[in-house]
Design a protein around this motif. Structure first.
Motif, PDB file in Angstrom:
ATOM      1  N   ARG A  13      -1.862   1.693  -1.878  1.00 19.34           N
ATOM      2  CA  ARG A  13      -1.288   2.910  -1.291  1.00 19.34           C
ATOM      3  C   ARG A  13       0.143   2.714  -0.787  1.00 19.34           C
ATOM      4  NH1 ARG A  13      -5.470   4.099  -3.370  1.00 19.34           N
ATOM      5  NH2 ARG A  13      -7.065   5.547  -2.590  1.00 19.34           N
ATOM      6  N   THR A  22       3.129   4.009  -2.809  1.00 16.67           N
ATOM      7  CA  THR A  22       3.229   5.463  -2.773  1.00 16.67           C
ATOM      8  C   THR A  22       3.985   5.928  -1.533  1.00 16.67           C
ATOM      9  OG1 THR A  22       1.130   5.670  -3.952  1.00 16.67           O
ATOM     10  CG2 THR A  22       1.916   7.608  -2.779  1.00 16.67           C
ATOM     11  N   THR A  49       7.628   7.852  -1.797  1.00 13.79           N
ATOM     12  CA  THR A  49       7.735   9.199  -1.238  1.00 13.79           C
ATOM     13  C   THR A  49       8.917   9.316  -0.289  1.00 13.79           C
ATOM     14  OG1 THR A  49       5.334   9.482  -1.393  1.00 13.79           O
ATOM     15  CG2 THR A  49       6.522  10.963   0.087  1.00 13.79           C
ATOM     16  N   THR A 105       8.101   4.468  -8.997  1.00  9.88           N
ATOM     17  CA  THR A 105       7.961   5.751  -8.330  1.00  9.88           C
ATOM     18  C   THR A 105       7.986   6.934  -9.267  1.00  9.88           C
ATOM     19  OG1 THR A 105      10.331   6.028  -8.046  1.00  9.88           O
ATOM     20  CG2 THR A 105       9.166   4.871  -6.297  1.00  9.88           C
TER      21      THR A 105
END
Length: 245
Positions: free
Chosen positions: A188, A191, A195, A226
């Protein structure tokens, strides 16, 4: 050490030779096993193998011990990151995230996380844990900004640091709730960075950043990971370069 063991075990010999750091690590097990309200200085002294008198001489109170533990957890990660200087300062942020993933079974980090996430009880420990991380991340961002690695003005760096830290805390909660441990953090974490970073980092810097998955020998370019090609990364209006004349 299970709580029923450290609660019944009284050290037969105090260990005055232990350093402050060693006492923190040994006593941290208490906060991994029980809530802050339930823990006592007697429990901590038994777990650490030092007399309660010695413990109070160094940390004074249970809250003092908890705060020292929270601060030390950040210091430990910062020292790991500092061992390998990076040409791109912002890379330290990714390295810190990776260090947190790879050291998730460290008792001091586990205790720190539990203390930080117990905020619903109204203890200052929750904010102190977040505050130390915010200060650490803010320091990285400020140096990155000074080095031309970020877009925007310095006044927004604190808010970005708070957003990064709170997002990580949320990821940890989700991992604990869904998997019962922090095993999801490694998958995770990229991510989170993909972001946030494209909104504050110019394309040239973004494409130089690398994520090193836990247990992997190689690295992955953050820009490619990404899905934001460096040449097409947008620069939001709130994070713009001052106009040059």
């Amino acid at each position: 050490m299970p709580k029923e063991v450290w609660r019944k075990t009284v050290s037969s010999q105090s260990a005055p030779h232990l350093s402050r750091r060693e006492i923190l690590e040994a006593g941290a097990r208490v906060f991994v096993d029980v809530d802050y309200d339930e823990a006592t200085m007697t429990d901590i002294s038994r777990s650490a193998g030092v007399s309660e008198e010695k413990l109070r001489e160094v940390f004074e109170t249970k809250e003092g011990f908890a705060e020292a533990l929270l601060e030390q957890s950040v210091v430990d990660i910062s020292m790991v990151v500092a061992r390998d200087p990076e040409p791109v300062i912002l890379q330290e942020l990714l390295n810190a995230g990776n260090a947190l993933v790879t050291r998730s079974d460290d008792v001091l980090q586990q205790a720190s996380a539990r203390l930080t996430l117990e905020g619903a009880n109204g203890h200052s420990n929750s904010w102190n844990g977040l505050r130390y991380w915010v200060q650490y991340v803010e320091g990285i961002l400020l140096r990155s900004l000074k080095n031309g690695e970020l877009m925007g003005r310095c006044t927004e760096v604190r808010t970005v640091a708070e957003s990064i830290v709170s997002s990580f805390a949320g990821l940890r909660l989700i991992s604990l709730a869904s998997a019962g441990d922090v095993s999801l953090l490694g998958s995770r974490m990229p991510t989170l960075f993909k972001t946030i970073l494209p909104s504050i980092t110019p394309p040239g810097t973004l494409e130089r950043l690398r994520w090193r998955p836990a247990g992997a020998s190689g690295t992955t370019a953050l820009a490619g990971l990404t899905g934001y090609p460096a040449s097409r990364t947008a620069q939001p209006a709130s994070w713009h370069h001052p106009q040059r004349r």
